[in-house]
Design a protein around this motif. Structure first.
Motif, PDB file in Angstrom:
ATOM      1  N   ASP A   1      46.174  36.086  38.496  1.00  0.00           N
ATOM      2  CA  ASP A   1      46.270  36.144  40.086  1.00  0.00           C
ATOM      3  C   ASP A   1      46.701  37.176  40.351  1.00  0.00           C
ATOM      4  O   ASP A   1      45.788  37.669  41.722  1.00  0.00           O
ATOM      5  CB  ASP A   1      47.038  35.002  40.589  1.00  0.00           C
ATOM      6  CG  ASP A   1      46.292  33.497  40.412  1.00  0.00           C
ATOM      7  OD1 ASP A   1      45.503  33.363  40.299  1.00  0.00           O
ATOM      8  OD2 ASP A   1      47.742  32.686  40.358  1.00  0.00           O
TER       9      ASP A   1
ATOM     10  N   LEU B   1      45.863  39.579  39.251  1.00  0.00           N
ATOM     11  CA  LEU B   1      44.814  41.110  38.649  1.00  0.00           C
ATOM     12  C   LEU B   1      43.501  41.454  39.914  1.00  0.00           C
ATOM     13  O   LEU B   1      43.036  41.792  39.661  1.00  0.00           O
ATOM     14  CB  LEU B   1      43.539  40.464  37.685  1.00  0.00           C
ATOM     15  CG  LEU B   1      44.669  40.207  36.519  1.00  0.00           C
ATOM     16  CD1 LEU B   1      43.830  39.971  35.302  1.00  0.00           C
ATOM     17  CD2 LEU B   1      44.573  41.842  35.865  1.00  0.00           C
ATOM     18  N   LYS B   2      43.959  40.517  41.405  1.00  0.00           N
ATOM     19  CA  LYS B   2      42.473  40.592  41.928  1.00  0.00           C
ATOM     20  C   LYS B   2      43.005  41.983  42.174  1.00  0.00           C
ATOM     21  O   LYS B   2      43.945  42.411  43.067  1.00  0.00           O
ATOM     22  CB  LYS B   2      43.163  39.780  43.390  1.00  0.00           C
ATOM     23  CG  LYS B   2      41.889  39.178  43.645  1.00  0.00           C
ATOM     24  CD  LYS B   2      41.973  38.333  45.087  1.00  0.00           C
ATOM     25  CE  LYS B   2      40.496  37.947  45.219  1.00  0.00           C
ATOM     26  NZ  LYS B   2      40.815  38.982  46.722  1.00  0.00           N
TER      27      LYS B   2
ATOM     28  N   LYS C   1      42.933  44.622  40.917  1.00  0.00           N
ATOM     29  CA  LYS C   1      43.045  46.163  40.113  1.00  0.00           C
ATOM     30  C   LYS C   1      42.314  46.751  39.080  1.00  0.00           C
ATOM     31  O   LYS C   1      40.972  45.847  38.866  1.00  0.00           O
ATOM     32  CB  LYS C   1      44.023  45.490  39.426  1.00  0.00           C
ATOM     33  CG  LYS C   1      45.409  44.552  39.545  1.00  0.00           C
ATOM     34  CD  LYS C   1      46.134  45.658  39.820  1.00  0.00           C
ATOM     35  CE  LYS C   1      47.901  45.766  40.576  1.00  0.00           C
ATOM     36  NZ  LYS C   1      48.450  46.302  41.944  1.00  0.00           N
TER      37      LYS C   1
ATOM     38  N   SER D   1      35.690  38.807  33.885  1.00  0.00           N
ATOM     39  CA  SER D   1      36.020  39.577  34.834  1.00  0.00           C
ATOM     40  C   SER D   1      34.689  40.707  35.634  1.00  0.00           C
ATOM     41  O   SER D   1      35.337  40.124  36.767  1.00  0.00           O
ATOM     42  CB  SER D   1      36.185  40.494  34.524  1.00  0.00           C
ATOM     43  OG  SER D   1      36.656  41.173  32.941  1.00  0.00           O
TER      44      SER D   1
ATOM     45  N   ASP E   1      33.934  37.776  38.638  1.00  0.00           N
ATOM     46  CA  ASP E   1      35.390  37.239  38.924  1.00  0.00           C
ATOM     47  C   ASP E   1      35.939  37.698  40.554  1.00  0.00           C
ATOM     48  O   ASP E   1      36.843  37.621  40.903  1.00  0.00           O
ATOM     49  CB  ASP E   1      36.870  36.710  37.960  1.00  0.00           C
ATOM     50  CG  ASP E   1      36.755  34.647  37.375  1.00  0.00           C
ATOM     51  OD1 ASP E   1      35.438  34.458  37.798  1.00  0.00           O
ATOM     52  OD2 ASP E   1      36.912  35.175  36.829  1.00  0.00           O
ATOM     53  N   PHE E   2      36.047  39.344  39.852  1.00  0.00           N
ATOM     54  CA  PHE E   2      36.713  40.756  40.222  1.00  0.00           C
ATOM     55  C   PHE E   2      35.936  41.878  40.225  1.00  0.00           C
ATOM     56  O   PHE E   2      36.483  42.250  41.495  1.00  0.00           O
ATOM     57  CB  PHE E   2      37.818  41.059  39.671  1.00  0.00           C
ATOM     58  CG  PHE E   2      38.630  40.123  38.662  1.00  0.00           C
ATOM     59  CD1 PHE E   2      39.654  39.534  39.704  1.00  0.00           C
ATOM     60  CD2 PHE E   2      38.572  39.812  37.099  1.00  0.00           C
ATOM     61  CE1 PHE E   2      40.495  38.279  38.807  1.00  0.00           C
ATOM     62  CE2 PHE E   2      40.072  39.143  36.650  1.00  0.00           C
ATOM     63  CZ  PHE E   2      40.888  38.627  37.921  1.00  0.00           C
TER      64      PHE E   2
ATOM     65  N   LYS F   1      35.824  46.733  40.119  1.00  0.00           N
ATOM     66  CA  LYS F   1      37.048  46.976  39.606  1.00  0.00           C
ATOM     67  C   LYS F   1      36.882  46.244  37.850  1.00  0.00           C
ATOM     68  O   LYS F   1      37.866  46.679  36.735  1.00  0.00           O
ATOM     69  CB  LYS F   1      37.369  45.409  39.778  1.00  0.00           C
ATOM     70  CG  LYS F   1      37.513  44.957  41.308  1.00  0.00           C
ATOM     71  CD  LYS F   1      38.465  46.148  42.303  1.00  0.00           C
ATOM     72  CE  LYS F   1      39.137  46.318  43.419  1.00  0.00           C
ATOM     73  NZ  LYS F   1      38.420  47.970  43.907  1.00  0.00           N
TER      74      LYS F   1
ATOM     75  N   TYR G   1      43.369  33.310  30.113  1.00  0.00           N
ATOM     76  CA  TYR G   1      42.426  33.467  31.284  1.00  0.00           C
ATOM     77  C   TYR G   1      41.706  32.960  30.908  1.00  0.00           C
ATOM     78  O   TYR G   1      40.260  31.848  31.860  1.00  0.00           O
ATOM     79  CB  TYR G   1      41.783  35.220  30.982  1.00  0.00           C
ATOM     80  CG  TYR G   1      40.885  35.296  31.874  1.00  0.00           C
ATOM     81  CD1 TYR G   1      40.695  35.015  33.828  1.00  0.00           C
ATOM     82  CD2 TYR G   1      39.578  36.170  31.721  1.00  0.00           C
ATOM     83  CE1 TYR G   1      40.427  35.360  34.571  1.00  0.00           C
ATOM     84  CE2 TYR G   1      38.616  36.990  32.825  1.00  0.00           C
ATOM     85  CZ  TYR G   1      38.867  36.461  33.875  1.00  0.00           C
ATOM     86  OH  TYR G   1      37.360  36.511  34.668  1.00  0.00           O
TER      87      TYR G   1
END
Ligand code: GLN
Length: 260
Positions: A143, A145-146, A148, A162, A165-166, A170, A216
């Motif tokens: 959580d 990691l948002k 980053k 990733s 998700d991000f 990112k 993850y």
């Protein structure tokens, strides 16, 4: 110590194989001549990316690891000689599709998208994606990691998931997982998302890093062949089934991965 011995042992095993391949005759003797596969007496090319310990990595001039050991059993099943072709991870599926390689064995996760491009064997390992951070990092869970910057190996599931998700901006992509880990060490990225077993090796080899607890994602590894290559897929599945039932697969895994 145990690990060094394991690497030395596997290198010796691989050298034994290449010696057989070079001379021709012993490889043919080791092969099951009654198999009558159309690969009998021919070369079977495994495409891999030897930057993924303990599944495939360089040990001096040799490429060793769990997938290489499995591939040797497959080649034997098909009565063929094994050649290992070390290429970029995201070139493996194209190589298999264009007959530059017969199969891909690279700790490759089965995904729906890849299933549209190649056929996958039965699975031979369950893996998780792990998060590596600096020992003193404020990141304590997925959580955090948002927002980053996340380092990944290009084209891997760590990259694909990733990015989803991000966000594209990112994620920083590197040709090798080790390069992503290096970027984390030097502060160019905040975390690395990569398969758990290579992650453990990289953390062990690099000071000042740690693995976050938890996964993850959870994934299944399998070997890929060109779509429709049933003969090879059957041979691979037969070799995998034999390795599983004889306990040899566990033995191979235990040679390369120390029990915790
Ligand atoms: N399991 C991951 C994937 O399939 C990574 C494999 C690798 O880097 N060799 O994308």
């Amino acid at each position: 110590m145990k690990k060094i011995m394991a690497i030395a042992l596997s290198a010796a095993m691989l050298m034994g194989l290449s010696a057989c391949g070079a001379s021709g005759a012993p490889a043919a003797t080791a092969a099951k001549t009654d198999a009558k596969s159309s690969y009998a007496g021919k070369k079977l090319i495994m495409a891999t990316n030897a930057e993924f310990p303990p599944y495939e990595y360089h040990d001096g001039n040799d490429i060793v690891g769990i997938d290489v050991e499995i591939a040797k059993a497959i080649a034997e099943e098909m009565g063929a000689e094994l050649e290992v072709s070390d290429i970029a991870f995201d070139s493996i599926i194209p190589a298999v599709q264009s007959d530059k390689a017969d199969f891909g064995a690279a700790g490759m996760t089965i995904t729906d998208d890849r299933k549209t491009q190649v056929d996958f064997s039965d699975t031979y390992a369950t893996a998780i994606q792990s998060v590596i951070v600096k020992e003193d990092s404020a990141i304590q869970s997925v959580d955090d990691l948002k927002g980053k910057i996340i380092g990944v190996q290009q084209g891997t599931t760590g990259d694909i998931y990733s990015t989803g998700d991000f966000g594209e901006d990112k994620v920083q992509r590197f040709p090798k997982g080790a390069d992503a880990v290096q970027a984390l060490s030097t502060g160019k990225v905040d975390a690395v998302i990569i398969d758990n077993n290579p992650a453990k090796v990289f953390v062990q080899q690099t000071s000042g890093l740690k693995l976050l607890d938890g996964a993850y994602t959870e994934e299944q590894y399998a070997i890929c062949v060109k779509k429709g290559n049933k003969e090879l897929l059957d041979g691979i599945n037969k070799a995998l089934a034999d390795l599983k039932s004889s306990g040899k697969l566990d033995q191979i895994v235990n040679t390369y991965i120390k029990a915790e």
